[in-house]
Design an enzyme around this catalytic site. Structure first.
Site, short mmCIF file in Angstrom:
data_model
loop_
_atom_site.label_atom_id
_atom_site.label_comp_id
_atom_site.label_asym_id
_atom_site.label_seq_id
_atom_site.Cartn_x
_atom_site.Cartn_y
_atom_site.Cartn_z
N LYS A 193 0.75 -1.29 0.03
CA LYS A 193 -0.17 0.01 0.27
C LYS A 193 0.96 1.12 -0.05
O LYS A 193 0.46 2.18 -0.83
CB LYS A 193 -0.92 -0.10 1.10
CG LYS A 193 -0.49 -0.31 2.50
CD LYS A 193 -1.61 -0.39 3.48
CE LYS A 193 -0.88 -0.91 5.01
NZ LYS A 193 -0.30 -2.22 4.85
N ARG B 66 11.35 -9.87 2.75
CA ARG B 66 11.85 -8.61 3.14
C ARG B 66 12.55 -8.33 4.39
O ARG B 66 13.59 -7.83 4.41
CB ARG B 66 10.43 -7.42 3.26
CG ARG B 66 10.93 -6.22 3.22
CD ARG B 66 9.54 -5.31 3.04
NE ARG B 66 9.14 -5.32 4.02
CZ ARG B 66 7.56 -4.65 4.13
NH1 ARG B 66 7.34 -3.98 3.17
NH2 ARG B 66 6.98 -4.64 5.17
N ARG C 124 -7.22 3.87 11.27
CA ARG C 124 -7.06 2.59 11.70
C ARG C 124 -7.96 1.89 12.45
O ARG C 124 -8.06 0.80 13.10
CB ARG C 124 -5.59 2.28 12.16
CG ARG C 124 -4.57 2.51 11.28
CD ARG C 124 -4.41 1.17 10.53
NE ARG C 124 -3.19 1.13 9.69
CZ ARG C 124 -3.17 0.54 8.42
NH1 ARG C 124 -4.18 0.12 8.07
NH2 ARG C 124 -2.08 0.72 7.66
N ARG D 119 15.98 -7.98 9.34
CA ARG D 119 15.09 -7.79 10.50
C ARG D 119 14.82 -9.33 11.37
O ARG D 119 13.75 -9.88 10.85
CB ARG D 119 13.47 -7.20 10.18
CG ARG D 119 13.79 -5.86 9.33
CD ARG D 119 12.41 -5.72 8.90
NE ARG D 119 12.18 -4.26 8.27
CZ ARG D 119 11.17 -3.87 8.08
NH1 ARG D 119 9.94 -4.22 8.21
NH2 ARG D 119 10.93 -2.49 7.31
N ARG E 169 0.61 -10.19 13.27
CA ARG E 169 0.42 -8.93 12.71
C ARG E 169 -0.72 -8.91 11.61
O ARG E 169 -1.53 -8.18 11.77
CB ARG E 169 1.79 -8.09 11.85
CG ARG E 169 2.41 -7.58 12.82
CD ARG E 169 3.59 -6.52 12.03
NE ARG E 169 4.88 -6.80 12.74
CZ ARG E 169 5.89 -7.26 11.91
NH1 ARG E 169 5.94 -7.57 10.91
NH2 ARG E 169 7.07 -7.29 12.76
#
Length: 195
Positions: free
Chosen positions: A19, A133, A94, A139, A150
């Site tokens: 997004k 990613r 949100r 990460r 998540r």
């Protein structure tokens, strides 16, 4: 986009759906600013604005920044001159409370949303995309378990918002999987279809 004086589009989708990338492309296409809550937070904190100082206090304590602070930052940003001809929101609202606050902001600006774009994606593909990613960006804390959690939180928190915008006739659902250009074309095709 219908060409009104204050076009406002809100792209959304689960983490990893692209997004943020699409928001920039859409905003450039329509010559409007892409307004990301993440960017707003960073700018306020870096600029040591009163709202940024307050937000930093919560972040330093490891707490969520309250809606009232987030709402105030978004309101301030929407009142800047570059947003007068329209804007695109990325990452806001949100919560249902933020939907109500956005409605109030838009009323004050004598504006309305033209569309709410939601990028859809298959969960397992998203998880793999985010794991890749995380590996590329180093990460280590982005494990499959964390990523799946998540996604679950996103689904739980966002479903009521999607229902609100669907009921208002503003929801535009677009398949967010595939090459960036292909997704962009799908978004533009969906936005240009007559209501």
């Amino acid at each position: 986009m219908k060409g009104s004086s204050a076009d406002a589009t809100h792209p959304d989708g689960p983490p990893g759906a692209g997004k943020g990338t699409q928001a920039k492309v859409i905003a450039t296409h329509f010559h409007i600013p892409a307004i990301s809550t993440g960017d707003i937070f960073r700018a306020n904190v870096a600029g040591k604005t009163p709202l940024g100082v307050e937000a930093q206090r919560y972040m330093d304590a490891g707490e969520y920044v309250p809606d009232q602070v987030t709402n105030a930052m978004v309101r301030d940003r929407l009142n800047l001159q570059d947003a007068e001809g329209g804007f695109l929101l990325d990452g806001y609202p949100r919560t249902l409370a933020q939907v109500q606050e956005l409605d109030s902001m838009l009323d004050d600006l004598d504006s309305s949303l033209d569309a709410v774009v939601v990028l859809t994606a298959e969960l397992d593909e998203l998880v793999q995309r985010l794991l890749q990613r995380a590996h590329v960006e180093g990460r280590a804390d982005d494990t499959e378990e964390v990523i799946r959690r998540r996604q679950q939180v996103y689904a739980e928190q966002t479903e009521p918002l999607i229902a609100v915008y669907r009921e208002r006739g503003l929801l535009v659902e677009v398949d967010g999987m595939g090459e960036i250009d292909a997704v962009t074309h799908r978004i533009f095709d969906s936005l240009e279809q007559p209501a």
